[in-house]
Design a protein around this motif. Structure first.
Motif, PDB file in Angstrom:
ATOM      1  N   LEU A  35       0.827  -1.205   0.000  1.00 25.31           N
ATOM      2  CA  LEU A  35       0.000   0.000   0.000  1.00 25.31           C
ATOM      3  C   LEU A  35       0.863   1.257   0.000  1.00 25.31           C
ATOM      4  N   TRP A  36       1.946   1.255   0.746  1.00 22.60           N
ATOM      5  CA  TRP A  36       2.810   2.443   0.816  1.00 22.60           C
ATOM      6  C   TRP A  36       3.457   2.731  -0.534  1.00 22.60           C
ATOM      7  N   ALA A  37       3.890   1.684  -1.206  1.00 16.21           N
ATOM      8  CA  ALA A  37       4.463   1.877  -2.541  1.00 16.21           C
ATOM      9  C   ALA A  37       3.398   2.424  -3.494  1.00 16.21           C
ATOM     10  N   HIS A  38       2.179   1.891  -3.370  1.00 15.97           N
ATOM     11  CA  HIS A  38       1.111   2.368  -4.239  1.00 15.97           C
ATOM     12  C   HIS A  38       0.765   3.828  -3.954  1.00 15.97           C
ATOM     13  N   LEU A  39       0.753   4.197  -2.696  1.00 17.52           N
ATOM     14  CA  LEU A  39       0.491   5.597  -2.355  1.00 17.52           C
ATOM     15  C   LEU A  39       1.526   6.520  -3.001  1.00 17.52           C
ATOM     16  N   LEU A  40       2.782   6.102  -3.003  1.00 21.61           N
ATOM     17  CA  LEU A  40       3.839   6.899  -3.634  1.00 21.61           C
ATOM     18  C   LEU A  40       3.643   6.983  -5.145  1.00 21.61           C
ATOM     19  N   VAL A  41       3.271   5.867  -5.760  1.00 23.52           N
ATOM     20  CA  VAL A  41       3.036   5.848  -7.203  1.00 23.52           C
ATOM     21  C   VAL A  41       1.871   6.773  -7.560  1.00 23.52           C
ATOM     22  N   VAL A  42       0.796   6.693  -6.794  1.00 26.88           N
ATOM     23  CA  VAL A  42      -0.364   7.559  -7.052  1.00 26.88           C
ATOM     24  C   VAL A  42       0.013   9.027  -6.833  1.00 26.88           C
ATOM     25  N   ALA A  43       0.777   9.304  -5.787  1.00 31.13           N
ATOM     26  CA  ALA A  43       1.214  10.683  -5.533  1.00 31.13           C
ATOM     27  C   ALA A  43       2.041  11.204  -6.704  1.00 31.13           C
ATOM     28  N   TRP A  44       2.926  10.359  -7.235  1.00 33.82           N
ATOM     29  CA  TRP A  44       3.732  10.775  -8.386  1.00 33.82           C
ATOM     30  C   TRP A  44       2.829  11.051  -9.586  1.00 33.82           C
ATOM     31  N   GLY A  45       1.851  10.178  -9.821  1.00 32.98           N
ATOM     32  CA  GLY A  45       0.931  10.374 -10.937  1.00 32.98           C
ATOM     33  C   GLY A  45       0.165  11.676 -10.829  1.00 32.98           C
ATOM     34  N   VAL A  46      -0.345  11.963  -9.647  1.00 36.20           N
ATOM     35  CA  VAL A  46      -1.083  13.216  -9.432  1.00 36.20           C
ATOM     36  C   VAL A  46      -0.147  14.410  -9.603  1.00 36.20           C
ATOM     37  N   LEU A  47       1.045  14.315  -9.039  1.00 36.11           N
ATOM     38  CA  LEU A  47       2.024  15.402  -9.161  1.00 36.11           C
ATOM     39  C   LEU A  47       2.364  15.678 -10.620  1.00 36.11           C
ATOM     40  N   SER A  48       2.551  14.625 -11.401  1.00 34.20           N
ATOM     41  CA  SER A  48       2.918  14.829 -12.801  1.00 34.20           C
ATOM     42  C   SER A  48       1.772  15.430 -13.602  1.00 34.20           C
ATOM     43  N   ILE A  49       0.536  15.099 -13.243  1.00 36.21           N
ATOM     44  CA  ILE A  49      -0.612  15.683 -13.952  1.00 36.21           C
ATOM     45  C   ILE A  49      -0.793  17.145 -13.559  1.00 36.21           C
ATOM     46  N   VAL A  50      -0.702  17.423 -12.266  1.00 36.30           N
ATOM     47  CA  VAL A  50      -0.963  18.779 -11.769  1.00 36.30           C
ATOM     48  C   VAL A  50       0.150  19.750 -12.155  1.00 36.30           C
TER      49      VAL A  50
END
Length: 116
Positions: A35-50
Motif C-alpha cells: 500500500l505504501w508503494a502504491h500511495l507513492l506511485v499515485v502521488a507521483w501520478g497526481v504530481l505529474s498531472i498537476v
C-alpha cells in the motif's frame, strides 16, 4: 543495440508503472505492505498531472532512443505518444483519468473494508 534495449526496457517499466498505478490498490488487499508503494506511485501520478513535471522514465527512454539513432519521444511525452490516441481517443483523456481515480479510490475503500 544497447541503447535500444535501454529504451525498450524504460518503455516496458513505464507501462508497468501505469498499470500498477491503476490496480496497485487491489494488490494491497493481499499484500498490505504494498500500500505504501502504491500511495507513492499515485502521488507521483497526481504530481505529474498537476505540475506537468516530466517522468524520469520518459527522459530515460527519450535519451536512449536518440542515442540509438531513433526518433526520440515527442515533446508531449510518453502518455501522449503510446496511450492517447492509441488506447483511447485523445478527447477522452479526462474521462480516462477519472476512471483511474475511481478505480484507485474503490481499491482503497475495499482495502479499508477488508481490514475491518
Amino acid at each position: 543495440m544497447m541503447y535500444r534495449l535501454i529504451a525498450d526496457a524504460a518503455m516496458v517499466v513505464h507501462f508497468a508503472f501505469l498499470v500498477y498505478m491503476a490496480v496497485g490498490g487491489f494488490v494491497a488487499w493481499r499484500w498490505r505492505r504494498t500500500l505504501w508503494a502504491h500511495l507513492l506511485v499515485v502521488a507521483w501520478g497526481v504530481l505529474s498531472i498537476v505540475t506537468g513535471v516530466e517522468c524520469p522514465l520518459t527522459l530515460a527512454e527519450d535519451w536512449a532512443r536518440r542515442h540509438a539513432g531513433q526518433a526520440g519521444l515527442p515533446a508531449s511525452g510518453f502518455i501522449d505518444h503510446y496511450i492517447e490516441g492509441v488506447i483511447y481517443p485523445e478527447e477522452y483523456t479526462n474521462l480516462a483519468r477519472l476512471g483511474v481515480a475511481v478505480l484507485v479510490l474503490f481499491s482503497y475503500v475495499g482495502y479499508v473494508l477488508r481490514r475491518q
